[in-house]
Design an enzyme around this catalytic site. Structure first.
Site, PDB file in Angstrom:
ATOM      1  N   GLY A 111       0.932  -1.269   0.145  1.00 54.98           N
ATOM      2  CA  GLY A 111      -0.107   0.054   0.046  1.00 54.98           C
ATOM      3  C   GLY A 111       0.948   1.121   0.208  1.00 54.98           C
ATOM      4  O   GLY A 111       1.653   1.250   0.870  1.00 54.98           O
ATOM      5  N   VAL A 130      -3.703   3.657  16.458  1.00 52.12           N
ATOM      6  CA  VAL A 130      -4.374   4.406  17.349  1.00 52.12           C
ATOM      7  C   VAL A 130      -3.734   5.790  17.559  1.00 52.12           C
ATOM      8  O   VAL A 130      -2.444   5.836  17.934  1.00 52.12           O
ATOM      9  CB  VAL A 130      -4.494   3.678  18.815  1.00 52.12           C
ATOM     10  CG1 VAL A 130      -5.166   4.654  19.937  1.00 52.12           C
ATOM     11  CG2 VAL A 130      -5.169   2.558  18.772  1.00 52.12           C
ATOM     12  N   VAL A 157      -0.113   7.221   3.957  1.00 51.17           N
ATOM     13  CA  VAL A 157       0.879   6.520   4.956  1.00 51.17           C
ATOM     14  C   VAL A 157       1.953   6.007   4.302  1.00 51.17           C
ATOM     15  O   VAL A 157       3.189   5.965   4.929  1.00 51.17           O
ATOM     16  CB  VAL A 157       0.118   5.872   5.990  1.00 51.17           C
ATOM     17  CG1 VAL A 157       1.053   5.341   7.121  1.00 51.17           C
ATOM     18  CG2 VAL A 157      -0.993   6.709   6.690  1.00 51.17           C
ATOM     19  N   GLU A 200       1.308   0.445  16.616  1.00 52.14           N
ATOM     20  CA  GLU A 200       1.354   1.905  17.248  1.00 52.14           C
ATOM     21  C   GLU A 200       0.363   2.772  16.468  1.00 52.14           C
ATOM     22  O   GLU A 200       0.021   3.630  16.749  1.00 52.14           O
ATOM     23  CB  GLU A 200       2.806   2.293  17.388  1.00 52.14           C
ATOM     24  CG  GLU A 200       2.976   3.768  18.079  1.00 52.14           C
ATOM     25  CD  GLU A 200       2.591   3.568  19.424  1.00 52.14           C
ATOM     26  OE1 GLU A 200       1.345   4.039  19.630  1.00 52.14           O
ATOM     27  OE2 GLU A 200       3.196   3.194  20.442  1.00 52.14           O
ATOM     28  N   GLY A 243      -9.782  18.624   2.888  1.00 47.75           N
ATOM     29  CA  GLY A 243      -9.231  17.278   2.922  1.00 47.75           C
ATOM     30  C   GLY A 243      -9.225  16.798   4.423  1.00 47.75           C
ATOM     31  O   GLY A 243      -8.386  15.660   4.590  1.00 47.75           O
ATOM     32  N   LYS A 259     -10.349   2.402  17.670  1.00 46.04           N
ATOM     33  CA  LYS A 259      -9.384   2.798  18.444  1.00 46.04           C
ATOM     34  C   LYS A 259      -9.609   2.590  20.103  1.00 46.04           C
ATOM     35  O   LYS A 259      -8.682   1.951  20.755  1.00 46.04           O
ATOM     36  CB  LYS A 259      -8.860   4.163  18.212  1.00 46.04           C
ATOM     37  CG  LYS A 259      -8.607   4.431  16.883  1.00 46.04           C
ATOM     38  CD  LYS A 259      -8.300   5.949  16.524  1.00 46.04           C
ATOM     39  CE  LYS A 259      -7.965   6.154  14.968  1.00 46.04           C
ATOM     40  NZ  LYS A 259      -8.347   7.596  14.631  1.00 46.04           N
TER      41      LYS A 259
END
Lengths: 440, 440
Positions: free
Chosen positions: B10, B132, B14, B129, B187, B205
């Site tokens: 992906g 959340v 991120v 990590e 955005g 979360k």
């Protein structure tokens, strides 16, 4: 698996807190650590008192050597403070192959390099979460949570006593001496409060964070240290009128001076815009603001002192060590965050080279042309003025305060400008200078 | 030591952030980890686009299977989101003996138990990590920093989109739909914002934090989930007049009901006293407040989303795994903080059993006796009133709002009282109920 055996040296507030929390949360801690953590020997000056706290099940001895030299101890917890006996104690524990947990910021800020080197050579861990900001896991955040980042700056309220005093001065409009006395009565300040109020304690902690953040040795001797004992109630009031709070901050950040990278390391009262979250950290609470390139701004808030909050950090270290006790030393987190052979020699800047903004209070004769003289001196030094507050002279008075907030400039520029201002015939006494950080 | 080899699946926001930060801070990360961390293979749907981002040095393939099955990959980073393909991917990576890093809260909240069990059986790590609160190292704080503590309660602003919307609604007095549209243009909100605005993302979360804090399995299906889409601008205004801010909180805490321990797990708009630090967390920022027995209150604040903040967490996990890759699996931090054979079966309480305070807004005909009727119903249910705000009817209007803040009571009591209030002939429409937490 057999419990790991802990020897506790010092049964004051933090030692007692550690004993109590370990006992109370024994089951949960074991459920996390996968192994019991047991205090099996304690050294305390007053053996009878200590024994009355911990009961008969744990032996108490009067001398730390018995703990440090015991073949039945895996981890030594040093909670005696100071930096002479504690240094001897920690080095001897390391030499004996023990892991060490300490809450002693003074020791690490002054002798950390020697201690970490000894631990490295011996293959043992020295853990010190409790040394900075008590119960806030800031060492873990800096060493492990933010490993991806180039850390740019840290600014922390890392001394609860001074934050309590400043909060009280502001809320109640009281002067420093009055609040200090109250803080001593409430137990928020010690009988000899020098280390706290003069910024030394905060500087110890800032020194440790500086090393971890930037991969440099601890260098307490290069820290600039200024406390709050000379802070006047009216400066807190004027700052408030201009939209700022005054906090004692420990600051360490990267800076480039004449094309060369350096590190700022300084503790002093600081104006912060009221709307910043950290400006609203009140009472004895601590908070550390970190700026880093990937994550941006992050903040860590909590109790920075006290028996159980500090014990929380001591025990977290005990659990970490318990987990890694059998692991290859190479896979452990390096003491100062960076591998020992990978430290840098970026220099800590002398105070004259740092850059910040300033709050200047000048006590002047109320005569025409005073403001023109002041602004001319600053303009000549290419220091821009961000805000001015001129107070009316009180009834029947002929003198008054002028407050100016400057844009960023180098400390040596402001030093020179202040010297000139103080030579003006219309200026009475010395200029009060408080640094200002926008922390945006 | 040879670099550890990372396969990235992906290359969205991120993924790209992870690539960029790893490249930019390569040297510093290696100085910390003691070993290089290299992305050696990437899977992305649009290979040409991905290749244009990462250059020619790293091969890009269109299928995740090639990454997960590659014998030359040590750690798989899953950044595709969703919980079907991602589940298959993560389980296959584990079966192949790879460590996994994921930012996927939905996946873990729904299938975490199965995934962690598989990882446990295979002796590999699944680190999360980034799942959340993005860049805030809250998983590390809960799993490692606070190991000494019995955690009592967690309350977090853990969805940036809704916090941005609520901040804008309050500051500008705008209604939900208007601000949502602006947030989409900026955005800050997605084209389909349902998961954010209806509280689902926050509940994912909160579910993960609940498991880690209390040593229970992840149980998303038992979470109470209420978003902000029905929140009216006037409730934000009334709350402000009473000294409160409204935030979407993810809350999980211990509770005792009829002598039995339970866990509350709920996401809903919440009134918080303005003076609390967390009430002043504005815009897209996140903050998590933790209450624990030894440390007391602590708070963790920072960016909860975005490419580089989330990458910061992904890479911190990569460094942790790199350090522990060769260590005995027993010495690693357990996935859900507690050793897998040491979980408890404390139950998550149904919403009717939780205890909190309430903000009630009742739209009434402006007639004598209305207030008496309302207060009588609450008194009969033994619900104490903490504050009342009665608005004057507008010019020419005969109806008005009455707002009441209650003391703590059980949800089922307030449900019953609200049902009675809605049957009063003087009450128009339904009662607006927003929960209130003092977080003291």
């Amino acid at each position: 698996m057999k419990p790991i055996r802990v020897g506790l040296v010092g049964l004051g507030t933090v030692g007692t807190g550690t004993f109590e929390v370990l006992r109370r949360n024994q089951a949960d801690i074991r459920r996390r650590a996968g192994r019991g953590i047991e205090i099996t020997l304690i050294a305390a000056r007053n053996v009878a008192r200590a024994q009355s706290i911990v009961g008969d099940a744990i032996p108490v001895v009067p001398d730390w050597q018995s703990v440090v030299d015991s073949p039945d101890i895996d981890i030594v917890v040093e909670l005696i403070g100071g930096y002479e006996t504690s240094k001897e104690l920690v080095l001897r524990a390391i030499a004996n192959g023990k892991h060490v947990v300490t809450a002693n910021k003074a020791l690490l800020a002054l002798h950390g390099n020697e201690i970490f080197q000894a631990a490295q050579d011996k293959g043992v861990m020295v853990a010190f979460e409790a040394a900075v900001a008590g119960g806030i896991p800031i060492i873990k955040a800096l060493r492990e949570g933010l490993t991806a980042n180039r850390i740019e700056a840290i600014a922390g309220i890392i001394n609860g006593t001074t934050n309590f005093i400043l909060s009280e001065m502001r809320e109640k409009g009281l002067d420093f001496a009055t609040v200090l006395r109250q803080a001593q009565e409430l137990g928020y300040a010690e009988a000899d409060p020098t280390f706290d109020i003069e910024g030394v304690d905060a500087a110890h902690k800032a020194t440790i964070m500086s090393a971890i953040a930037f991969g440099i040795p601890v260098q307490f001797e290069k820290a600039y240290v200024e406390g709050i004992s000379k802070l006047q109630a009216k400066d807190i009031r004027y700052a408030e009128q201009l939209g700022y709070r005054i906090k004692l901050l420990g600051i360490t950040k990267r800076a480039v001076v004449n094309g060369t990278e350096g590190i700022e390391l300084r503790v002093h009262p600081t104006l912060i815009p009221c709307k910043r979250l950290i400006a609203n950290v009140e009472g004895a609470m601590n908070a550390v603001l970190v700026n880093a390139d990937a994550v941006g701004a992050s903040m860590y808030y909590g109790r920075g002192a006290g028996g159980e909050p500090t014990a929380s950090a001591v025990i977290a270290d005990l659990v970490d060590i318990t987990r890694l006790a059998t692991a290859d030393p190479e896979s452990r987190v390096p003491h100062l965050a960076f591998q020992p052979n990978q430290m840098t020699d970026v220099q800590i800047l002398p105070m004259s080279e740092i850059t910040t903004s300033y709050y200047l209070r000048v006590y002047v004769k109320d005569q025409p042309g005073v403001m023109a003289d002041l602004t001319r001196i600053l303009a000549d030094a290419t220091i821009s003025i961000d805000a001015v507050l001129q107070k009316e002279p009180g009834e029947g008075e002929t003198r008054t305060d002028i407050i100016m907030l400057t844009h960023q400039t180098q400390e040596k520029n402001i030093d020179a400008a202040i010297a000139k201002i103080e030579r003006l015939p219309t200026v009475v006494g010395t200029v009060t200078r408080i640094r200002l950080e926008n922390l945006s």
